[in-house]
Design an enzyme around this catalytic site. Sequence first.
Site, PDB file in Angstrom:
ATOM      1  N   HIS A 151     -10.116  14.756  13.087  1.00 20.66           N
ATOM      2  CA  HIS A 151      -9.170  15.183  12.038  1.00 20.66           C
ATOM      3  C   HIS A 151      -9.430  16.623  11.634  1.00 20.66           C
ATOM      4  CE1 HIS A 151      -6.957  14.995   8.148  1.00 20.66           C
ATOM      5  NE2 HIS A 151      -6.308  14.016   8.730  1.00 20.66           N
ATOM      6  N   PHE A 152      -9.166  17.567  12.296  1.00 18.72           N
ATOM      7  CA  PHE A 152      -8.550  17.688  13.617  1.00 18.72           C
ATOM      8  C   PHE A 152      -9.490  18.509  14.466  1.00 18.72           C
ATOM      9  CE2 PHE A 152      -5.129  17.267  10.490  1.00 18.72           C
ATOM     10  CZ  PHE A 152      -4.444  16.189  10.983  1.00 18.72           C
TER      11      PHE A 152
END
Length: 153
Positions: A54-55
């Site tokens: 994420h991410f």
Amino acid sequence: MSTEKINLDIHKILTLLPHRYPILLVDRVVELEPHKAIKALKNVTINEPYFMGHFPKRPVMPGVLILEALAQTAALLTFAEEPHDPDNTLYLFVGIDNARFKRVVEPGDQLILNVTFERHMRGIWKFKARAEVDGAVAAEADLMCAVRTSDEG
């Protein structure tokens, strides 16, 4: 109204909360005014396990984990005042209202977690919560939580 300066370090936090790695999201309590308010902090590092996904190219702390950090801070305000058995006590979300996310939280940020007590009625605790980074609001919400024993669920 004077604020009692309390420095709850991670060792004291571990005696009050049942959370452990990787979901313990409060590193220190820097201010606590019993029955009123608490100020805590979470140091956000690239080593957080959620940043892998994420991410990968632009790590951002998930908003739901910011809310979880605020709920854990609310739990510390509650548990610092109420006797409980941390091995047999659950602190559960029962509602989140007016949640707003206003700034991304990234590795290297220090999340300042401010929670004020609103009321306690019929087993439900209500709080106003705000997370800040560098003086800017990252997230805010009205939280409702309930304290239950592990066998109540």
